[in-house]
Motif scaffolding. Structure first.
Motif, short mmCIF file in Angstrom:
data_model
loop_
_atom_site.label_atom_id
_atom_site.label_comp_id
_atom_site.label_asym_id
_atom_site.label_seq_id
_atom_site.Cartn_x
_atom_site.Cartn_y
_atom_site.Cartn_z
N ILE A 217 0.47 7.41 -8.77
CA ILE A 217 1.04 8.57 -8.09
C ILE A 217 1.00 8.34 -6.58
CG2 ILE A 217 0.67 11.01 -7.55
CD1 ILE A 217 -0.37 11.32 -10.47
N ALA A 218 -0.13 7.85 -6.09
CA ALA A 218 -0.25 7.60 -4.65
C ALA A 218 0.78 6.57 -4.19
CB ALA A 218 -1.66 7.11 -4.33
N ASP A 219 1.01 5.54 -5.00
CA ASP A 219 1.97 4.50 -4.64
C ASP A 219 3.41 5.03 -4.64
OD1 ASP A 219 -0.07 2.67 -4.39
OD2 ASP A 219 0.20 1.82 -6.41
N LYS A 220 3.74 5.85 -5.64
CA LYS A 220 5.12 6.36 -5.75
C LYS A 220 5.40 7.51 -4.80
CE LYS A 220 6.46 4.76 -10.33
NZ LYS A 220 5.41 3.78 -10.53
N ASN A 221 4.34 8.20 -4.36
CA ASN A 221 4.45 9.26 -3.35
C ASN A 221 5.55 10.29 -3.68
OD1 ASN A 221 3.66 10.59 -0.99
ND2 ASN A 221 5.24 9.53 0.23
N PRO A 222 5.47 10.96 -4.83
CA PRO A 222 6.48 11.96 -5.17
C PRO A 222 6.32 13.21 -4.30
CG PRO A 222 4.67 12.06 -6.72
CD PRO A 222 4.40 10.88 -5.84
N ASP A 223 7.28 14.11 -4.39
CA ASP A 223 7.16 15.38 -3.67
C ASP A 223 6.05 16.24 -4.26
OD1 ASP A 223 9.34 14.68 -2.08
OD2 ASP A 223 10.78 15.64 -3.44
N ALA A 224 5.83 16.12 -5.57
CA ALA A 224 4.79 16.90 -6.25
C ALA A 224 4.50 16.25 -7.60
CB ALA A 224 5.25 18.35 -6.45
N VAL A 225 3.42 16.71 -8.23
CA VAL A 225 3.03 16.27 -9.57
C VAL A 225 2.97 17.49 -10.47
CG1 VAL A 225 1.16 15.28 -10.96
CG2 VAL A 225 1.75 14.27 -8.74
N PHE A 226 3.50 17.35 -11.69
CA PHE A 226 3.34 18.41 -12.68
C PHE A 226 2.59 17.86 -13.87
CE2 PHE A 226 4.34 20.72 -16.53
CZ PHE A 226 4.10 22.04 -16.13
#
Length: 391
Positions: A217-226
């Motif tokens: 998740i840190a690597d992909k850096n999305p706008d948010a996580v669900f």
């Protein structure tokens, strides 16, 4: 040991005698049998006890609605084991002739119960299990739910994400029914509004090896996580997310069970998490305040969502008995009465949909100072689509 002896060893029966109102037309010798199939041992024991306590409190409070009938309880411990469900349900149906059967917590157990009870001469009320199938393809006139469908808490969160400007979301959960259905529900509304699920991860249940995925998740850096996680998994995920330094950088959203009953253990790691759920302990509803104080007086502790759902199952039973003036022998009449009920719930009043799911508000909650604080109504009077239901 014989099956009958094993079942007898699992049964705890108690009786509540109602106050007989002067207008009662039912004999005081009449008894309404309420079978309770909940986990009273194992990992979900606390959830089962809360649901049972809420159920009994409602029937005690509303004894004047019982028209002189006694409530006879027959309690069976499911141990949250799906393999036990058909045998226990059959016992309540055939040996105890239960008028109402309340249970379960676990969706796998629900499937086993429905296999035995669907279309039979008893009313099954689900006080927790959210499996879509129960009120979708396996819906039945004698099956009601006082909790939620897996779709309901998660679907509104897709719209919440869009309203907050999140376009790319990383979705993660366990690879079992509730996890898959929760991610599907979020994606349904999120993608319809132009959002993109950039990664969908399903982990073996009940694995809590989250570190590599949090790093991803840190690597992909999305706008948010669900996410959908509950219990120990929810605690571990929030802590790992915080330890990676993502809290405050990448917003974390979830179905409400991510922070339900887990906040004390999550501590600071839960701060700022946004979730959708049909209840919050501090919900500003008069019935909620009354219920919380009554529950605390009765049991010496404050209730959670599982107690609320059990309480509303008890309210549904009491109100149906009242509508029929104490006579629940005609199960079609009971079904018709229940379909028309409005339940004055601590979550806010709700009615039943055509598939017998609650039509209810879903609240947007944010963890602030260790509490799930209601920010808004994420979806008002939300009705599950009940896909596949042929009633």
């Amino acid at each position: 040991m014989s099956t009958l002896k094993k079942l007898a060893g699992a049964v705890l029966a108690t009786t509540l005698t109602a106050v007989v109102p002067t207008h009662s037309i039912a004999s005081t010798d009449d008894a309404v049998t309420v079978g309770i199939m909940l986990p009273f041992s194992g990992i979900y024991a606390q959830l089962g006890e809360a649901g049972r306590d809420g159920l009994k409190l409602a029937l005690k409070e509303q004894s004047e609605k019982l028209h002189g009938s006694k409530i006879e309880y027959v309690e069976l411990d499911t141990e949250a084991k799906p393999s036990r469900a058909p045998e226990l349900a059959s016992s309540l149906l055939n040996q105890h002739a239960a008028d109402f059967i309340v249970g379960p917590v676990h969706s796998g157990v629900a499937m086993g119960m429905i296999k035995m009870l669907r279309g039979k001469d008893t009313i099954m009320i689900i006080p927790n299990a959210g499996a879509a199938t129960a009120t979708g393809p396996l819906c039945s006139p004698n099956l009601f739910r006082t909790s939620f469908s897996s779709w309901q808490p998660s679907y509104p969160m897709g719209k919440v994400a869009l309203e907050k400007g999140y376009k790319k979301v990383y979705a993660i959960s366990w690879n079992y029914g509730m996890g898959r259905e929760s991610l599907d529900a979020f994606a349904e509304s999120f993608e319809a509004g132009g959002g993109e699920i950039i990664e969908r991860v399903l982990l073996p249940f009940p694995s809590t090896n989250f570190q590599s995925h949090v790093s991803d998740i840190a690597d992909k850096n999305p706008d948010a996580v669900f996410t959908f996680f509950a219990g120990g998994g929810a605690i571990k995920f929030a802590k790992d997310y915080d330890a990676m330094g993502l809290r405050g950088k990448i917003p974390l959203l979830g179905s409400g069970f991510l922070t339900e009953g887990t906040l004390q253990a999550q501590g600071e790691a839960a701060e700022g998490i946004l979730t959708g759920l049909h209840y919050a302990e501090q919900l500003d509803v008069p019935k909620n305040q009354e219920f919380r104080e009554a529950f605390n007086t009765e049991y010496g502790k404050y209730p959670d969502i599982y107690a609320v759902q059990g309480y509303d199952a008890g309210q549904a039973i009491a109100n149906a008995i009242d509508q029929l003036q104490g006579d629940v022998s005609d199960k079609q009449a009971v079904i018709s009465a229940m379909e028309k009920l409005t339940i004055d719930s601590p979550r806010g009043a709700f009615t039943f949909s055509r598939a017998h799911n609650p039509i209810q508000n879903i609240y947007l909650r944010e963890v602030v100072n260790g509490e799930n604080v209601v920010q808004s109504i994420a979806a008002e009077a939300l009705e599950d689509p009940a896909r596949g239901c042929k009633m």
